[in-house]
Design a protein around this motif. Structure first.
Motif, PDB file in Angstrom:
ATOM      1  N   GLY A   1      36.483 -59.440  71.742  1.00 38.25           N
ATOM      2  CA  GLY A   1      35.618 -58.270  71.584  1.00 38.25           C
ATOM      3  C   GLY A   1      36.413 -56.973  71.591  1.00 38.25           C
ATOM      4  O   GLY A   1      36.176 -56.068  70.779  1.00 38.25           O
ATOM      5  N   LEU A   2      37.385 -56.902  72.502  1.00 35.63           N
ATOM      6  CA  LEU A   2      38.181 -55.667  72.607  1.00 35.63           C
ATOM      7  C   LEU A   2      39.055 -55.482  71.372  1.00 35.63           C
ATOM      8  O   LEU A   2      39.204 -54.361  70.859  1.00 35.63           O
ATOM      9  N   THR A   3      39.625 -56.577  70.877  1.00 31.48           N
ATOM     10  CA  THR A   3      40.468 -56.487  69.669  1.00 31.48           C
ATOM     11  C   THR A   3      39.619 -56.053  68.478  1.00 31.48           C
ATOM     12  O   THR A   3      40.034 -55.197  67.679  1.00 31.48           O
ATOM     13  N   ALA A   4      38.422 -56.638  68.364  1.00 29.01           N
ATOM     14  CA  ALA A   4      37.535 -56.268  67.251  1.00 29.01           C
ATOM     15  C   ALA A   4      37.184 -54.790  67.333  1.00 29.01           C
ATOM     16  O   ALA A   4      37.249 -54.063  66.330  1.00 29.01           O
ATOM     17  N   ALA A   5      36.840 -54.338  68.535  1.00 31.11           N
ATOM     18  CA  ALA A   5      36.441 -52.936  68.694  1.00 31.11           C
ATOM     19  C   ALA A   5      37.590 -52.011  68.307  1.00 31.11           C
ATOM     20  O   ALA A   5      37.408 -51.031  67.573  1.00 31.11           O
TER      21      ALA A   5
ATOM     22  N   ASN B   1      39.814 -48.466  61.830  1.00 32.69           N
ATOM     23  CA  ASN B   1      39.394 -48.432  60.421  1.00 32.69           C
ATOM     24  C   ASN B   1      38.261 -47.446  60.190  1.00 32.69           C
ATOM     25  O   ASN B   1      37.561 -47.518  59.177  1.00 32.69           O
ATOM     26  N   GLY B   2      38.035 -46.566  61.163  1.00 30.67           N
ATOM     27  CA  GLY B   2      37.108 -45.454  60.961  1.00 30.67           C
ATOM     28  C   GLY B   2      35.642 -45.771  61.179  1.00 30.67           C
ATOM     29  O   GLY B   2      34.776 -44.985  60.780  1.00 30.67           O
ATOM     30  N   LEU B   3      35.328 -46.910  61.825  1.00 26.81           N
ATOM     31  CA  LEU B   3      33.919 -47.236  62.062  1.00 26.81           C
ATOM     32  C   LEU B   3      33.516 -46.852  63.485  1.00 26.81           C
ATOM     33  O   LEU B   3      34.350 -46.772  64.385  1.00 26.81           O
TER      34      LEU B   3
ATOM     35  N   GLU C   1      22.179 -49.763  52.414  1.00 25.72           N
ATOM     36  CA  GLU C   1      23.318 -50.682  52.361  1.00 25.72           C
ATOM     37  C   GLU C   1      24.460 -50.212  53.257  1.00 25.72           C
ATOM     38  O   GLU C   1      25.047 -50.969  53.962  1.00 25.72           O
ATOM     39  N   ILE C   2      24.766 -48.884  53.181  1.00 24.78           N
ATOM     40  CA  ILE C   2      25.835 -48.395  54.031  1.00 24.78           C
ATOM     41  C   ILE C   2      25.186 -47.722  55.237  1.00 24.78           C
ATOM     42  O   ILE C   2      24.620 -46.642  55.151  1.00 24.78           O
ATOM     43  N   SER C   3      25.233 -48.427  56.386  1.00 24.41           N
ATOM     44  CA  SER C   3      24.514 -47.990  57.575  1.00 24.41           C
ATOM     45  C   SER C   3      25.330 -46.950  58.333  1.00 24.41           C
ATOM     46  O   SER C   3      26.561 -46.987  58.343  1.00 24.41           O
ATOM     47  N   THR C   4      24.634 -46.037  58.992  1.00 24.19           N
ATOM     48  CA  THR C   4      25.335 -45.077  59.850  1.00 24.19           C
ATOM     49  C   THR C   4      25.312 -45.547  61.296  1.00 24.19           C
ATOM     50  O   THR C   4      25.904 -44.920  62.165  1.00 24.19           O
ATOM     51  N   ALA C   5      24.607 -46.651  61.547  1.00 25.70           N
ATOM     52  CA  ALA C   5      24.556 -47.189  62.906  1.00 25.70           C
ATOM     53  C   ALA C   5      25.923 -47.756  63.281  1.00 25.70           C
ATOM     54  O   ALA C   5      26.713 -48.106  62.412  1.00 25.70           O
ATOM     55  N   PRO C   6      26.208 -47.865  64.586  1.00 26.67           N
ATOM     56  CA  PRO C   6      27.508 -48.431  64.984  1.00 26.67           C
ATOM     57  C   PRO C   6      27.542 -49.942  64.782  1.00 26.67           C
ATOM     58  O   PRO C   6      26.498 -50.585  64.695  1.00 26.67           O
ATOM     59  N   VAL C   7      28.753 -50.469  64.719  1.00 25.16           N
ATOM     60  CA  VAL C   7      28.896 -51.921  64.817  1.00 25.16           C
ATOM     61  C   VAL C   7      28.774 -52.256  66.306  1.00 25.16           C
ATOM     62  O   VAL C   7      29.420 -51.614  67.141  1.00 25.16           O
ATOM     63  N   VAL C   8      27.932 -53.227  66.640  1.00 25.95           N
ATOM     64  CA  VAL C   8      27.778 -53.620  68.039  1.00 25.95           C
ATOM     65  C   VAL C   8      28.632 -54.858  68.301  1.00 25.95           C
ATOM     66  O   VAL C   8      28.558 -55.846  67.568  1.00 25.95           O
ATOM     67  N   VAL C   9      29.477 -54.757  69.347  1.00 30.00           N
ATOM     68  CA  VAL C   9      30.300 -55.899  69.751  1.00 30.00           C
ATOM     69  C   VAL C   9      29.764 -56.421  71.081  1.00 30.00           C
ATOM     70  O   VAL C   9      29.519 -55.638  71.999  1.00 30.00           O
ATOM     71  N   LEU C  10      29.608 -57.709  71.160  1.00 27.17           N
ATOM     72  CA  LEU C  10      29.032 -58.338  72.339  1.00 27.17           C
ATOM     73  C   LEU C  10      30.146 -59.075  73.066  1.00 27.17           C
ATOM     74  O   LEU C  10      30.646 -60.086  72.589  1.00 27.17           O
ATOM     75  N   GLY C  11      30.602 -58.519  74.203  1.00 22.92           N
ATOM     76  CA  GLY C  11      31.626 -59.180  75.003  1.00 22.92           C
ATOM     77  C   GLY C  11      32.935 -58.419  75.056  1.00 22.92           C
ATOM     78  O   GLY C  11      33.449 -57.968  74.033  1.00 22.92           O
ATOM     79  N   GLY C  12      33.482 -58.305  76.274  1.00 19.47           N
ATOM     80  CA  GLY C  12      34.719 -57.543  76.482  1.00 19.47           C
ATOM     81  C   GLY C  12      35.895 -58.409  76.884  1.00 19.47           C
ATOM     82  O   GLY C  12      36.718 -58.019  77.701  1.00 19.47           O
ATOM     83  N   GLY C  13      35.992 -59.621  76.283  1.00 19.62           N
ATOM     84  CA  GLY C  13      37.223 -60.416  76.415  1.00 19.62           C
ATOM     85  C   GLY C  13      38.201 -59.957  75.340  1.00 19.62           C
ATOM     86  O   GLY C  13      37.964 -58.936  74.663  1.00 19.62           O
TER      87      GLY C  13
ATOM     88  N   LEU D   1      31.760 -53.363  55.037  1.00 20.98           N
ATOM     89  CA  LEU D   1      30.731 -52.391  55.454  1.00 20.98           C
ATOM     90  C   LEU D   1      30.885 -51.073  54.699  1.00 20.98           C
ATOM     91  O   LEU D   1      29.908 -50.441  54.308  1.00 20.98           O
ATOM     92  N   LYS D   2      32.137 -50.682  54.489  1.00 20.98           N
ATOM     93  CA  LYS D   2      32.361 -49.421  53.775  1.00 20.98           C
ATOM     94  C   LYS D   2      31.909 -49.518  52.327  1.00 20.98           C
ATOM     95  O   LYS D   2      31.474 -48.543  51.729  1.00 20.98           O
ATOM     96  N   SER D   3      32.019 -50.729  51.755  1.00 21.33           N
ATOM     97  CA  SER D   3      31.634 -50.871  50.339  1.00 21.33           C
ATOM     98  C   SER D   3      30.168 -51.266  50.186  1.00 21.33           C
ATOM     99  O   SER D   3      29.650 -51.285  49.073  1.00 21.33           O
ATOM    100  N   GLY D   4      29.513 -51.627  51.318  1.00 20.21           N
ATOM    101  CA  GLY D   4      28.115 -52.048  51.249  1.00 20.21           C
ATOM    102  C   GLY D   4      27.925 -53.472  50.784  1.00 20.21           C
ATOM    103  O   GLY D   4      26.804 -53.924  50.572  1.00 20.21           O
ATOM    104  N   ALA D   5      29.033 -54.222  50.660  1.00 19.29           N
ATOM    105  CA  ALA D   5      28.940 -55.620  50.197  1.00 19.29           C
ATOM    106  C   ALA D   5      28.391 -56.513  51.310  1.00 19.29           C
ATOM    107  O   ALA D   5      28.501 -56.173  52.477  1.00 19.29           O
TER     108      ALA D   5
END
Ligand SMILES: Cc1cc2nc3c(=O)[nH]c(=O)nc-3n(C[C@H](O)[C@H](O)[C@H](O)COP(=O)(O)OP(=O)(O)OC[C@H]3O[C@@H](n4cnc5c(N)ncnc54)[C@H](O)[C@@H]3O)c2cc1C
Length: 451
Positions: free
Chosen positions: A22-26, A32-34, A7-19, A443-447
């Motif tokens: 995408g940059l704000t999300a990253a 937030n520590g991800l 449930e709680i993955s150690t993989a990165p969050v993948v963001v698609l696009g650098g507009g 993601l941190k809570s696994g919900a």
């Protein structure tokens, strides 16, 4: 092969696009520590928010022309910005220009028709954009101005478009007039109808970064530089058991705790593997645009910064003379007028030679700027294949459903084209910050991820 992890993955969050989305999300996820990886298909960040500098000393943008002091502060570019000197809009109709909105409010036939709608309101809710515009503005103003503009801009009859198109016009007439008055008193280009996520006020005005609008994404990118992979198109998004679990880039599978896409929503069904939940978005259409940037001798040639041209004999539906508001975008004594032309990929305007397009625009422009032919210095053309989302009634219910979810757990579709929304950069920014924070929490809570 990628399998569904714990449930709680150690993989990165993948963001698609650098507009900006995408940059704000990253940036927000990193804050937030991800762990985050952002893949951008092109050689640089910015997406639609890019600027062009030509050898003759003119600067012009592909999409965004203005931002606010509030967005500039949030993205760290305020110090590089100059205040926009003034900003106004007019409508060109029947051989003369009308200030928006005050000038239109003085035209008796517009006022009469608007009052008739108020005194005899129609029953039921609006069934199309045409219906809604007629109810809100009266038939005269709707039929002569709003609907022709909407049709040129979207490439579809207004009777086939959803009433929600009008949500794009957020402020009432009274608030617009109040903000315009504040602009006069403060000598600032107070932003009107620009942002729906944060309040409008006399303290929010237009600014422009000295080096062009691309500075916004460059600043965000500097904060997340280690996470960015350029020239890396995401070829596939892998879904397993209804959940996004990874992507494929350059033939390599990359596991992901969640995937955030900023690609146009109608592209997602083509690259998502393992579910057909996104098939309904395949029908969504974007309207391509051709922007003809006309270089001219002189300055302040248009009645105001922006002129709307609803009459069908003109090839363009909007003209913007950015140096009226930002004089530094053109060399002294010269100016730039951008003509917006709605197109379809491969049609006459899309395929026309740049020089010929310039000539066609100048031929039409002389109606508004009589000296245009004499003062014309050439043009630069920018083509945008996915400029505006078209809210067609055929897929209106699916569009509304997209506002809550893509239908796939841990797959978010954000940004202007990802959300299929008529939003400008500041709305993209605040909406993305909110959704990224929520994703981080979930993601941190696994919900299950609900946004
Ligand atoms: C004509 C016009 C005028 C505008 N005027 C203004 C204005 O004055 N002020 C304002 O604030 N806003 C304005 N906007 C809106 C503003 O330009 C957009 O809201 C903003 O740029 C959208 O950013 P985004 O990140 O959502 O999308 P984009 O900028 O489109 O970014 C998406 C990115 O994803 C990348 N990508 C796509 N597919 C993949 C893939 N498979 N793998 C990896 N990367 C991929 C693309 O290369 C692109 O870089 C205007 C827009 C238009 C069209």
């Amino acid at each position: 092969m990628i399998t569904t992890g714990p449930e709680i993955s150690t993989a990165p969050v993948v963001v698609l696009g650098g507009g900006i989305a995408g940059l704000t999300a990253a940036r927000e996820l990193l804050r937030n520590g991800l762990d985050v990886v952002l893949y951008e298909a092109g050689p640089s960040v910015g997406g639609m928010a890019d600027s062009h500098h030509d050898p003759e000393g003119f600067t012009f943008d592909t999409g965004a022309h203005f931002i606010t002091n509030r967005l500039a502060t949030a993205t760290g570019v305020y110090e590089q910005c100059r205040a926009v000197e003034s900003y106004g809009e007019t409508v060109w109709l029947g051989g003369r220009s009308y200030d928006y909105p005050a000038g239109l409010l003085r035209v008796p036939r517009f006022v009469r028709a608007a009052i008739a709608e108020r005194t005899h309101p129609r029953h039921g809710s609006a069934t199309s954009a045409a219906d809604r515009f007629r109810r809100e503005f009266g038939t005269a103003l709707a039929d002569e101005i709003a609907l022709p503009l909407l049709e040129a801009w979207s490439g579809a009859p207004a009777t086939e478009l959803a009433p929600a198109v009008a949500d794009k016009i957020p402020s009432g007439i009274a608030q617009t007039v109040g903000l315009k008055l504040a602009a006069r008193l403060t000598h600032r280009a107070v932003a009107v109808g620009y942002c729906q996520e944060a309040p409008q006020s006399a303290n929010v005005w237009h600014v422009y970064p000295e080096r062009g609008i691309s500075a916004v994404c460059e600043s965000l990118a500097a904060d997340v530089a280690d996470s960015i992979r350029l020239r890396s198109p995401v070829e596939a998004i892998t879904v397993s058991d209804g959940r996004a679990v990874g992507v494929r880039v350059a033939g390599r599978e990359v596991p992901a705790a969640a995937v955030i896409s900023t690609a146009p929503i109608n592209v997602l069904p083509k690259i998502v593997e393992g579910t057909d939940a996104l098939e309904r978005f395949r029908a969504f259409r974007f309207r391509p645009m051709v922007f003809v940037n006309l270089r001219l001798q002189g300055r302040d040639l248009l009645p105001h910064t922006m002129t709307w041209t609803p009459e069908a004999q003109l090839p363009f539906f909007r003209l913007t003379e950015t140096p009226q508001a930002m004089p530094w975008l053109a060399p002294e004594g010269k100016t730039l007028i951008t003509a917006d032309i709605g197109a379809e990929i491969g049609d006459e305007h899309w395929s026309m030679d740049d020089g010929e397009l310039g000539e066609r625009c100048i031929d039409a422009l002389v109606e508004i700027v009589p000296s245009a032919r004499r003062d014309y210095l050439g043009c630069r053309v920018v083509r945008a294949p996915s400029a505006y989302p078209v809210f067609h009634l055929d897929y209106e219910l699916d569009r509304q459903r997209l506002a809550t979810s893509t239908g796939v757990d841990r797959l978010l579709s954000i940004g202007r084209n990802g959300e299929f929304a008529h939003i400008l950069m500041e709305d993209v920014y605040w909406r993305t910050v909110r959704r990224a924070r929520r994703l981080a929490r979930e993601l941190k809570s696994g919900a299950p991820v609900s946004v």
